[in-house]
Design a protein around this motif. Structure first.
Motif, PDB file in Angstrom:
ATOM      1  N   GLY A  31      -4.513  10.284  12.729  1.00  0.00           N
ATOM      2  CA  GLY A  31      -3.307   9.743  13.354  1.00  0.00           C
ATOM      3  C   GLY A  31      -3.532   9.334  14.798  1.00  0.00           C
ATOM      4  N   ALA A  32      -4.777   9.306  15.235  1.00  0.00           N
ATOM      5  CA  ALA A  32      -5.091   8.936  16.618  1.00  0.00           C
ATOM      6  C   ALA A  32      -4.764   7.464  16.850  1.00  0.00           C
ATOM      7  CB  ALA A  32      -6.560   9.190  16.907  1.00  0.00           C
ATOM      8  N   GLU A  33      -4.507   7.124  18.100  1.00  0.00           N
ATOM      9  CA  GLU A  33      -4.213   5.741  18.474  1.00  0.00           C
ATOM     10  C   GLU A  33      -5.480   4.962  18.818  1.00  0.00           C
ATOM     11  OE1 GLU A  33      -1.254   4.101  18.364  1.00  0.00           O
ATOM     12  OE2 GLU A  33      -0.578   5.915  17.341  1.00  0.00           O
ATOM     13  N   ASP A  34      -6.486   5.660  19.265  1.00  0.00           N
ATOM     14  CA  ASP A  34      -7.756   4.991  19.573  1.00  0.00           C
ATOM     15  C   ASP A  34      -8.910   5.959  19.333  1.00  0.00           C
ATOM     16  OD1 ASP A  34      -7.271   6.632  21.743  1.00  0.00           O
ATOM     17  OD2 ASP A  34      -7.377   5.067  23.248  1.00  0.00           O
ATOM     18  N   ALA A  35     -10.122   5.415  19.308  1.00  0.00           N
ATOM     19  CA  ALA A  35     -11.307   6.217  19.020  1.00  0.00           C
ATOM     20  C   ALA A  35     -12.460   5.738  19.895  1.00  0.00           C
ATOM     21  CB  ALA A  35     -11.686   6.088  17.549  1.00  0.00           C
ATOM     22  N   LEU A  36     -13.423   6.595  20.067  1.00  0.00           N
ATOM     23  CA  LEU A  36     -14.622   6.270  20.823  1.00  0.00           C
ATOM     24  C   LEU A  36     -15.797   6.245  19.857  1.00  0.00           C
ATOM     25  CD1 LEU A  36     -16.175   6.011  23.558  1.00  0.00           C
ATOM     26  CD2 LEU A  36     -16.350   8.491  23.534  1.00  0.00           C
ATOM     27  N   ILE A  37     -16.539   5.144  19.847  1.00  0.00           N
ATOM     28  CA  ILE A  37     -17.746   5.044  19.017  1.00  0.00           C
ATOM     29  C   ILE A  37     -18.950   5.161  19.936  1.00  0.00           C
ATOM     30  CG2 ILE A  37     -19.134   3.548  17.541  1.00  0.00           C
ATOM     31  CD1 ILE A  37     -16.553   2.346  16.489  1.00  0.00           C
ATOM     32  N   SER A  38     -19.855   6.052  19.586  1.00  0.00           N
ATOM     33  CA  SER A  38     -21.065   6.283  20.381  1.00  0.00           C
ATOM     34  C   SER A  38     -22.269   6.195  19.452  1.00  0.00           C
ATOM     35  CB  SER A  38     -20.979   7.674  21.016  1.00  0.00           C
ATOM     36  OG  SER A  38     -22.150   7.966  21.711  1.00  0.00           O
ATOM     37  N   ILE A  39     -23.295   5.484  19.867  1.00  0.00           N
ATOM     38  CA  ILE A  39     -24.515   5.359  19.064  1.00  0.00           C
ATOM     39  C   ILE A  39     -25.670   5.926  19.875  1.00  0.00           C
ATOM     40  CG2 ILE A  39     -26.119   3.761  17.963  1.00  0.00           C
ATOM     41  CD1 ILE A  39     -23.769   1.902  17.460  1.00  0.00           C
ATOM     42  N   LYS A  40     -26.447   6.782  19.243  1.00  0.00           N
ATOM     43  CA  LYS A  40     -27.602   7.370  19.910  1.00  0.00           C
ATOM     44  C   LYS A  40     -28.733   7.512  18.916  1.00  0.00           C
ATOM     45  CE  LYS A  40     -26.190  12.145  19.176  1.00  0.00           C
ATOM     46  NZ  LYS A  40     -25.945  13.429  19.775  1.00  0.00           N
ATOM     47  N   GLU A  41     -29.925   7.677  19.420  1.00  0.00           N
ATOM     48  CA  GLU A  41     -31.084   7.871  18.558  1.00  0.00           C
ATOM     49  C   GLU A  41     -30.909   9.145  17.751  1.00  0.00           C
ATOM     50  OE1 GLU A  41     -35.952   8.378  18.818  1.00  0.00           O
ATOM     51  OE2 GLU A  41     -34.792   8.291  20.657  1.00  0.00           O
ATOM     52  N   ASN A  42     -31.282   9.085  16.488  1.00  0.00           N
ATOM     53  CA  ASN A  42     -31.214  10.257  15.624  1.00  0.00           C
ATOM     54  C   ASN A  42     -32.417  11.148  15.935  1.00  0.00           C
ATOM     55  OD1 ASN A  42     -30.766  12.098  13.605  1.00  0.00           O
ATOM     56  ND2 ASN A  42     -31.547  10.791  11.985  1.00  0.00           N
ATOM     57  N   ARG A  43     -32.182  12.272  16.556  1.00  0.00           N
ATOM     58  CA  ARG A  43     -33.254  13.196  16.900  1.00  0.00           C
ATOM     59  C   ARG A  43     -33.014  14.527  16.203  1.00  0.00           C
ATOM     60  NH1 ARG A  43     -37.071  12.621  20.354  1.00  0.00           N
ATOM     61  NH2 ARG A  43     -36.914  14.744  21.086  1.00  0.00           N
ATOM     62  N   ASN A  44     -32.762  14.439  14.901  1.00  0.00           N
ATOM     63  CA  ASN A  44     -32.538  15.661  14.133  1.00  0.00           C
ATOM     64  C   ASN A  44     -33.741  16.586  14.245  1.00  0.00           C
ATOM     65  OD1 ASN A  44     -30.039  14.896  13.220  1.00  0.00           O
ATOM     66  ND2 ASN A  44     -30.817  13.970  11.362  1.00  0.00           N
TER      67      ASN A  44
END
Length: 140
Positions: A31-44
């Motif tokens: 139900g949020a009005e906005d969201a933040l998308i973040s992309i980073k290297e997968n360092r599992n």
């Protein structure tokens, strides 16, 4: 549901549908009005399968062959192939070995490969580890 969605994206695979689907799901569930998308290297960190290969196969077989403890073998291999530094504690030099728990999947794969080559070469000449058929897939 938490307010965070995570998905691993591969360089050579389509991403637009994945991002769109995750965005719709996020807004429907929160139900949020906005969201933040973040992309980073997968360092599992290392995978469970890598960990099982290392401890359950490699370390176990070297222990059976040498009668050394698992800890001694593990420390020896870490000292051979991972970062070793010294810190001063109470006026004395203390050796600090990098933990394999801090390795990502790529680093753990390279470490396991180095260990296998070393064990079957310099450490135990003539000894052959009994590795599972898919072991190379686990380290690449």
């Amino acid at each position: 549901m938490t307010n965070t969605l995570t998905r691993i994206l591969k360089r050579d695979q389509p991403k637009a549908q994945i991002v769109e689907g995750m965005t719709k799901l996020f807004f429907q569930k929160t139900g949020a009005e906005d969201a933040l998308i973040s992309i980073k290297e997968n360092r599992n960190t290392r995978t469970g399968l890598q960990n099982n290969l290392y401890w359950g196969v490699i370390i176990k077989q070297v222990r059976e062959e040498t009668r050394n403890s698992e800890d001694a073998i593990h420390d020896h291999l870490r000292e051979e192939f991972l970062e070793v530094r010294h810190e001063e504690v109470a006026g004395k030099s203390q050796k600090v070995l990098k933990s394999t728990t801090k390795l990502n999947t790529k680093e753990m794969g390279a470490y396991i490969d180095d260990c296998i080559l070393y064990i079957q070469g310099e450490l135990l000449p003539g000894f052959k580890l009994n590795l599972p058929d898919d072991w190379k897939e686990l380290i690449s």
